[in-house]
Structures are given as structure tokens and as C-alpha cells.
Design a protein around this motif. Sequence first.
Motif, PDB file in Angstrom:
ATOM      1  N   ARG A 106      -4.649  11.860 -14.227  1.00  0.00           N
ATOM      2  CA  ARG A 106      -6.112  11.881 -14.405  1.00  0.00           C
ATOM      3  C   ARG A 106      -6.579  13.327 -14.440  1.00  0.00           C
ATOM      4  O   ARG A 106      -5.983  14.186 -13.798  1.00  0.00           O
ATOM      5  CB  ARG A 106      -6.819  11.159 -13.254  1.00  0.00           C
ATOM      6  CG  ARG A 106      -6.750   9.659 -13.414  1.00  0.00           C
ATOM      7  CD  ARG A 106      -7.424   8.879 -12.307  1.00  0.00           C
ATOM      8  NE  ARG A 106      -6.780   7.569 -12.247  1.00  0.00           N
ATOM      9  CZ  ARG A 106      -6.743   6.785 -11.180  1.00  0.00           C
ATOM     10  NH1 ARG A 106      -7.317   7.164 -10.060  1.00  0.00           N
ATOM     11  NH2 ARG A 106      -6.117   5.624 -11.225  1.00  0.00           N
ATOM     12  N   HIS A 182      -3.773  11.344  -8.333  1.00  0.00           N
ATOM     13  CA  HIS A 182      -3.414  11.238  -9.754  1.00  0.00           C
ATOM     14  C   HIS A 182      -3.549  12.580 -10.476  1.00  0.00           C
ATOM     15  O   HIS A 182      -2.880  12.806 -11.480  1.00  0.00           O
ATOM     16  CB  HIS A 182      -4.266  10.168 -10.433  1.00  0.00           C
ATOM     17  CG  HIS A 182      -3.919   8.786  -9.989  1.00  0.00           C
ATOM     18  ND1 HIS A 182      -2.869   8.073 -10.518  1.00  0.00           N
ATOM     19  CD2 HIS A 182      -4.460   7.994  -9.034  1.00  0.00           C
ATOM     20  CE1 HIS A 182      -2.787   6.893  -9.928  1.00  0.00           C
ATOM     21  NE2 HIS A 182      -3.740   6.826  -9.015  1.00  0.00           N
ATOM     22  N   ASP A 214      -4.650   0.955  -0.195  1.00  0.00           N
ATOM     23  CA  ASP A 214      -4.726   1.056  -1.669  1.00  0.00           C
ATOM     24  C   ASP A 214      -3.398   0.488  -2.183  1.00  0.00           C
ATOM     25  O   ASP A 214      -2.418   1.206  -2.384  1.00  0.00           O
ATOM     26  CB  ASP A 214      -4.935   2.505  -2.108  1.00  0.00           C
ATOM     27  CG  ASP A 214      -5.150   2.623  -3.626  1.00  0.00           C
ATOM     28  OD1 ASP A 214      -4.881   1.637  -4.339  1.00  0.00           O
ATOM     29  OD2 ASP A 214      -5.575   3.701  -4.084  1.00  0.00           O
ATOM     30  N   HIS A 217      -1.187   1.589  -5.394  1.00  0.00           N
ATOM     31  CA  HIS A 217      -1.016   3.043  -5.545  1.00  0.00           C
ATOM     32  C   HIS A 217       0.274   3.535  -4.881  1.00  0.00           C
ATOM     33  O   HIS A 217       0.472   3.335  -3.687  1.00  0.00           O
ATOM     34  CB  HIS A 217      -2.235   3.723  -4.922  1.00  0.00           C
ATOM     35  CG  HIS A 217      -2.234   5.213  -4.988  1.00  0.00           C
ATOM     36  ND1 HIS A 217      -2.845   5.905  -6.009  1.00  0.00           N
ATOM     37  CD2 HIS A 217      -1.692   6.157  -4.174  1.00  0.00           C
ATOM     38  CE1 HIS A 217      -2.690   7.211  -5.809  1.00  0.00           C
ATOM     39  NE2 HIS A 217      -1.988   7.384  -4.702  1.00  0.00           N
TER      40      HIS A 217
HETATM   41 ZN   LIG Z   1      -3.848   5.258  -7.644  1.00  0.00          ZN
END
Ligand SMILES: [Zn+2]
Length: 248
Positions: A106, A182, A214, A217
Motif C-alpha cells: 500500500r 502494508h 486482525d 493479516h
Molecule cells: Zn493487513
Amino acid sequence: MADSKFFDNLPTDLVVADNAAEQRLLREYGAVFLARGGVIAPNKVVFKDDDEVAAFQSRLDVGVSEIGGFDMELQAVAMADLLEASDEAAAGGSSVTPRGPDSARRNYHGTVDLWKSRIEPALIHWASKGRITPEQADFIRSLAPHEQVPEVFKLEEEGIYFAKDLSKSIIYSVAPPGASQHISMLAFDVAEFDNPRVRGILASHRWYQTVVSDLPHFTYLGVDQGELLDLGLKRVKHLERDFWIPDI
Ligand SMILES: [Zn+2]
């Protein structure tokens, strides 16, 4: 506290601001700063803008691969281990694929967009419940995304949560702007996260769960499981999964 193995093993160039929000993010997301084994750990707890993220990412040796129909980019060693995990899973009839197009790399504004996607619905919800005033909601809307972070954390201390399901902190749902693992290209959101065999294969290829709750992830740490305690991480059990978080 400061003499913990975790702090000893942090990269010497890591920038941690002396404020409550960054200290909290280091505690919650900090495992990634110990990543080694041929990858580069992020040098900031919070990247401030696109330029800072681009400068860091330009230093990385990047591996690109099409997985599950999406072009994924990770640090090269992390990608190589992910593909080996994927091959091993395939040999047993399962797979390791991304949840979506933003499951690996990202950039800064990607993390801002995700943050905003959680903030607005939560503000509407809590204002409608009378837990915050319309003026408070507008004040938070008026702030730059990075300025919203401490305000959101303050409300969460009163049980006014901003995760997608509004039952827990936003940091277990999306990262604050510039704080996502990310960005480091050492994180991957796995579609098959519910499959315990897949989780075991990922761990044996140095991909671990490091953000409690999470669930899709995974984080590339680049060492075998037997070395994680020595690096200054501790294992936390949650929903029958092992999460590795800073022991601080
Ligand atoms: Zn993630």
C-alpha cells in the motif's frame, strides 16, 4: 521496560515520536520492526506523507507476482517465502491467495482512504446514539487524517470504538494513516485465514500473525518461530490463533 529485548533488537534508524499515539502503535504493530533475514524493516512508526513512503519503498528489493488474479508486490525475500508457502498449501489441496487488490503493498494515500472508510460511519453512528455531539463529529471531520488519530484514541478510551463492527479499537480493523505494515511490503492479507493448516504453513515459512484480532493479516518476520521469543516478542493466544506482539 526500556531494557527489554524488543527495544534492543529494533533497527537503530527507527524513528519513534514521543507521543502516546506512536507509543501505542509501536506496542500494537511493533513486531514488523524486528523483521530480518534479508528484508528491510520500516524506519518510521508513522510515515507522514506520500514522499516519506515513496522514499522508504524505493530502497526495497521488490518481488512481483500474480497471485489469485491480482498483481502483488512484497519485499523479494518475503515474496519468495510466500510463494513457497503457497506451493506447499497447493500440494495439500488448499491455497494461499490475497483477499483483494490491496492485500500486499500500500502507498500512503491508500492507508488514508482506508482510515476514512472507518471514521465516517463511526462518527455517524456515535452521533446518532448521542455518545458524541454533532459538533464533536464535525470537529474530527475537520482535522487532517493524522490529526484525527489521537482524537479517535481518546474517544476509544471511553468505549466509543471505531473498528468496522464498532466493538473494538480501529487499530484492529485498519491502521492509522501512514502506520500500516502494508507500507513496509512485509504484510499480506490472506483469503484462507480461517484454515488452520494454511496458518501453520505460513508460520513455517516465517509469515506470522502480529496484530491481535486482525485475523486475515500476516506479517513477514524472516526468522523461524524458535527465534521469536529471543527477539523480544511474546505469544498471545486469541481465537485459537497465535499472535506475536512486542514483549513490552
Ligand atoms: Zn493487513
